[in-house]
Design a protein around this motif. Structure first.
Motif, PDB file in Angstrom:
ATOM      1  N   ARG A 184       0.820  -1.211   0.000  1.00 20.97           N
ATOM      2  CA  ARG A 184       0.000   0.000   0.000  1.00 20.97           C
ATOM      3  C   ARG A 184       0.857   1.265   0.000  1.00 20.97           C
ATOM      4  O   ARG A 184       0.397   2.344   0.387  1.00 20.97           O
ATOM      5  N   LYS A 185       2.100   1.143  -0.452  1.00 15.75           N
ATOM      6  CA  LYS A 185       3.078   2.216  -0.254  1.00 15.75           C
ATOM      7  C   LYS A 185       2.651   3.559  -0.821  1.00 15.75           C
ATOM      8  O   LYS A 185       2.849   4.600  -0.194  1.00 15.75           O
ATOM      9  N   ASP A 186       2.078   3.576  -2.000  1.00  9.36           N
ATOM     10  CA  ASP A 186       1.722   4.855  -2.624  1.00  9.36           C
ATOM     11  C   ASP A 186       0.652   5.595  -1.825  1.00  9.36           C
ATOM     12  O   ASP A 186       0.780   6.796  -1.545  1.00  9.36           O
ATOM     13  N   ALA A 187      -0.385   4.894  -1.450  1.00 11.20           N
ATOM     14  CA  ALA A 187      -1.457   5.525  -0.678  1.00 11.20           C
ATOM     15  C   ALA A 187      -0.973   5.937   0.705  1.00 11.20           C
ATOM     16  O   ALA A 187      -1.305   7.035   1.195  1.00 11.20           O
ATOM     17  N   LEU A 188      -0.184   5.080   1.325  1.00  7.68           N
ATOM     18  CA  LEU A 188       0.327   5.405   2.656  1.00  7.68           C
ATOM     19  C   LEU A 188       1.270   6.607   2.608  1.00  7.68           C
ATOM     20  O   LEU A 188       1.252   7.459   3.500  1.00  7.68           O
ATOM     21  N   ARG A 189       2.078   6.668   1.570  1.00  7.39           N
ATOM     22  CA  ARG A 189       3.005   7.801   1.459  1.00  7.39           C
ATOM     23  C   ARG A 189       2.231   9.113   1.315  1.00  7.39           C
ATOM     24  O   ARG A 189       2.633  10.139   1.859  1.00  7.39           O
ATOM     25  N   GLU A 190       1.143   9.088   0.593  1.00  3.30           N
ATOM     26  CA  GLU A 190       0.313  10.289   0.463  1.00  3.30           C
ATOM     27  C   GLU A 190      -0.272  10.694   1.816  1.00  3.30           C
ATOM     28  O   GLU A 190      -0.318  11.885   2.152  1.00  3.30           O
ATOM     29  N   GLU A 191      -0.701   9.708   2.593  1.00  2.00           N
ATOM     30  CA  GLU A 191      -1.235  10.008   3.925  1.00  2.00           C
ATOM     31  C   GLU A 191      -0.161  10.631   4.810  1.00  2.00           C
ATOM     32  O   GLU A 191      -0.410  11.620   5.523  1.00  2.00           O
ATOM     33  N   ILE A 192       1.025  10.042   4.774  1.00  2.00           N
ATOM     34  CA  ILE A 192       2.127  10.541   5.596  1.00  2.00           C
ATOM     35  C   ILE A 192       2.479  11.969   5.185  1.00  2.00           C
ATOM     36  O   ILE A 192       2.655  12.854   6.032  1.00  2.00           O
ATOM     37  N   ALA A 193       2.589  12.206   3.888  1.00  3.00           N
ATOM     38  CA  ALA A 193       2.950  13.536   3.389  1.00  3.00           C
ATOM     39  C   ALA A 193       1.927  14.577   3.826  1.00  3.00           C
ATOM     40  O   ALA A 193       2.288  15.703   4.199  1.00  3.00           O
ATOM     41  N   ALA A 194       0.648  14.208   3.792  1.00  5.99           N
ATOM     42  CA  ALA A 194      -0.409  15.149   4.170  1.00  5.99           C
ATOM     43  C   ALA A 194      -0.339  15.516   5.642  1.00  5.99           C
ATOM     44  O   ALA A 194      -0.670  16.646   6.033  1.00  5.99           O
ATOM     45  N   VAL A 195       0.124  14.593   6.475  1.00 13.09           N
ATOM     46  CA  VAL A 195       0.250  14.872   7.910  1.00 13.09           C
ATOM     47  C   VAL A 195       1.506  15.695   8.198  1.00 13.09           C
ATOM     48  O   VAL A 195       1.479  16.676   8.948  1.00 13.09           O
ATOM     49  N   LEU A 196       2.625  15.326   7.593  1.00 12.30           N
ATOM     50  CA  LEU A 196       3.899  15.974   7.914  1.00 12.30           C
ATOM     51  C   LEU A 196       3.913  17.446   7.510  1.00 12.30           C
ATOM     52  O   LEU A 196       4.630  18.258   8.102  1.00 12.30           O
ATOM     53  N   VAL A 197       3.136  17.821   6.523  1.00 11.85           N
ATOM     54  CA  VAL A 197       3.120  19.209   6.088  1.00 11.85           C
ATOM     55  C   VAL A 197       2.353  20.095   7.066  1.00 11.85           C
ATOM     56  O   VAL A 197       2.320  21.326   6.904  1.00 11.85           O
ATOM     57  N   SER A 198       1.805  19.505   8.115  1.00 14.93           N
ATOM     58  CA  SER A 198       1.016  20.283   9.082  1.00 14.93           C
ATOM     59  C   SER A 198       1.857  20.893  10.188  1.00 14.93           C
ATOM     60  O   SER A 198       1.373  21.735  10.944  1.00 14.93           O
ATOM     61  N   LYS A 199       3.124  20.478  10.330  1.00 16.04           N
ATOM     62  CA  LYS A 199       3.992  21.014  11.386  1.00 16.04           C
ATOM     63  C   LYS A 199       5.376  21.306  10.815  1.00 16.04           C
ATOM     64  O   LYS A 199       5.763  20.773   9.766  1.00 16.04           O
ATOM     65  N   THR A 200       6.138  22.125  11.557  1.00 16.38           N
ATOM     66  CA  THR A 200       7.483  22.460  11.118  1.00 16.38           C
ATOM     67  C   THR A 200       8.427  21.272  11.323  1.00 16.38           C
ATOM     68  O   THR A 200       8.131  20.341  12.074  1.00 16.38           O
ATOM     69  N   ARG A 201       9.552  21.348  10.650  1.00 17.34           N
ATOM     70  CA  ARG A 201      10.536  20.268  10.764  1.00 17.34           C
ATOM     71  C   ARG A 201      11.034  20.123  12.197  1.00 17.34           C
ATOM     72  O   ARG A 201      11.202  18.997  12.701  1.00 17.34           O
ATOM     73  N   ASN A 202      11.286  21.223  12.870  1.00 19.61           N
ATOM     74  CA  ASN A 202      11.744  21.132  14.255  1.00 19.61           C
ATOM     75  C   ASN A 202      10.698  20.504  15.163  1.00 19.61           C
ATOM     76  O   ASN A 202      11.022  19.719  16.063  1.00 19.61           O
ATOM     77  N   ASP A 203       9.435  20.846  14.934  1.00 19.19           N
ATOM     78  CA  ASP A 203       8.371  20.259  15.751  1.00 19.19           C
ATOM     79  C   ASP A 203       8.327  18.750  15.576  1.00 19.19           C
ATOM     80  O   ASP A 203       8.271  17.996  16.559  1.00 19.19           O
TER      81      ASP A 203
END
Length: 367
Positions: free
Chosen positions: A268-287
């Motif tokens: 399920r890598k493609d769909a999961l990667r999209e989910e992960i990307a959508a979450v990670l863009v919600s906070k800063t790298r340091n956070d």
């Protein structure tokens, strides 16, 4: 008495460009005396690119000799009599044709270690073929993804064939020196840049040779580069470990995914990667970094070169050294990365001008 592990080791280097200079630079930082043998008035072709040349050749000495002349060859043979190691990077057979090959030099120095670095090695159907790093990467399988896709992709920016050959050359020198010191007999070592690439791909080529290609770990959805809220990039490196995946899912607020095993994640890598990307863009790298560190999740910032130089961990590891030139100008270099318990790697000098050390070397000096 010096605590440098290679103090007293004398290396003559006729290897130019990248692999030989990088290999001997590493050994110089550990105390070896490295004397570059350069062509008068021309020197190492890498001198055309001063930043590259200076990065790889600080702490060495330079002697200008024309090995095609009787006097130059005689002077080289004089230096070879007291050397421990010769490193050369010419096409196979070139130095032997001049009377400076291994069989010629071992007659006057039976314990000498002689290391040849070439594109394809001293034998085989490609031995005389010209090339540079990209060609060795191609034949060695490092660009296999492009071959499998049947189309060209971006060119690699890091010369891994050069670097790999340099590291293998350093291993070759140290191994052969130990053997020479034990037996009193010299050694000849053939280092091939294309062989180095093949060897570095051991974990991939062996499975391929046995019909079980490896590759699933890089297909993991949380193994890649992601963008954060502040626009900065971060790497996640969860390869195949459930014990990293589970806390990662909890940190990003996706506990329902925590129970997925490796093969399920890959499927399920493609769909999961999209989910992960959508979450990670919600906070800063340091956070995210603070949370991942607390949870033990493997991650890291994706740096530019300038950012790498200023990274607190890189600075804490003391890999950078600053030297002062005549006139007060400072120049920063990197030292070899090995940490000894009673020796701190230092740079013995700035990169030399062509032939700067002819007089002192032939007078028997060490400075």
């Amino acid at each position: 008495m010096s605590t440098a592990p290679l103090a007293g080791l004398k290396i003559l280097s006729l290897a130019e460009q990248f692999p030989g200079p990088y290999a001997t630079m590493l050994l110089s930082d550990m105390g070896a005396e490295v004397i570059m043998i350069e062509r008068p008035g021309v020197g190492d072709p890498a001198r055309q690119f001063p930043p590259l040349f200076r990065a790889l050749n600080r702490g060495k000495r330079s002697v200008a000799l024309d090995l095609k002349s009787a006097d130059g060859l005689a002077q080289f043979r004089t230096l070879a009599q007291t050397a421990d190691v010769i490193v050369e990077g010419f096409r196979p057979g070139k130095l032997a044709a001049l009377g400076a090959g291994f069989e010629d030099i071992r007659k006057i120095n039976p314990s000498l270690v002689y290391v040849s670095i070439s594109g394809y090695g001293q034998d085989g159907p490609y031995r005389d073929r010209a090339g540079h790093d990209l060609s060795y990467e191609g034949v060695g399988g490092l660009l296999a993804d492009q071959a499998d896709a049947g189309q060209a992709g971006p060119l690699p920016t890091v010369p891994l064939a050069d670097i790999g050959a340099a590291l293998f050359a350093a291993i070759a020198i140290l191994s052969a020196v130990v053997s020479s010191q034990r037996t009193g007999q010299g050694r000849y070592v053939d280092v091939s840049m294309s062989d180095a690439v093949v060897s570095m791909l051991t974990a991939f080529l062996v499975p391929a040779a046995n019909g079980t290609p490896l590759g699933e770990f890089i297909a993991e959805p949380a193994y890649g580069v992601f963008t954060c809220k502040d626009g900065k990039l971060m790497t996640l490196s969860i390869a195949h470990e459930d014990w990293f995946w589970t806390p990662f899912c909890n940190v990003i607020g996706k506990p329902e995914l925590a129970g997925l095993k490796g093969r399920e994640r890959v499927a399920r890598k493609d769909a999961l990667r999209e989910e992960i990307a959508a979450v990670l863009v919600s906070k800063t790298r340091n956070d995210w970094g603070d949370q991942f560190d607390r949870a033990g999740v493997p991650w890291g910032p994706l740096h530019s070169l300038v950012e790498t130089l200023d990274d607190p961990h890189v600075r804490a590891r003391q890999l950078l050294r600053t030297m002062t030139q005549d006139g007060g100008k400072t120049e920063t270099f990197l030292v070899q990365p090995l940490k000894f318990d009673n020796f701190d790697s230092e740079i013995s000098g700035l990169p030399p001008e062509i032939g700067a050390d002819n007089d002192s070397v032939f007078a028997g000096g060490s400075d």
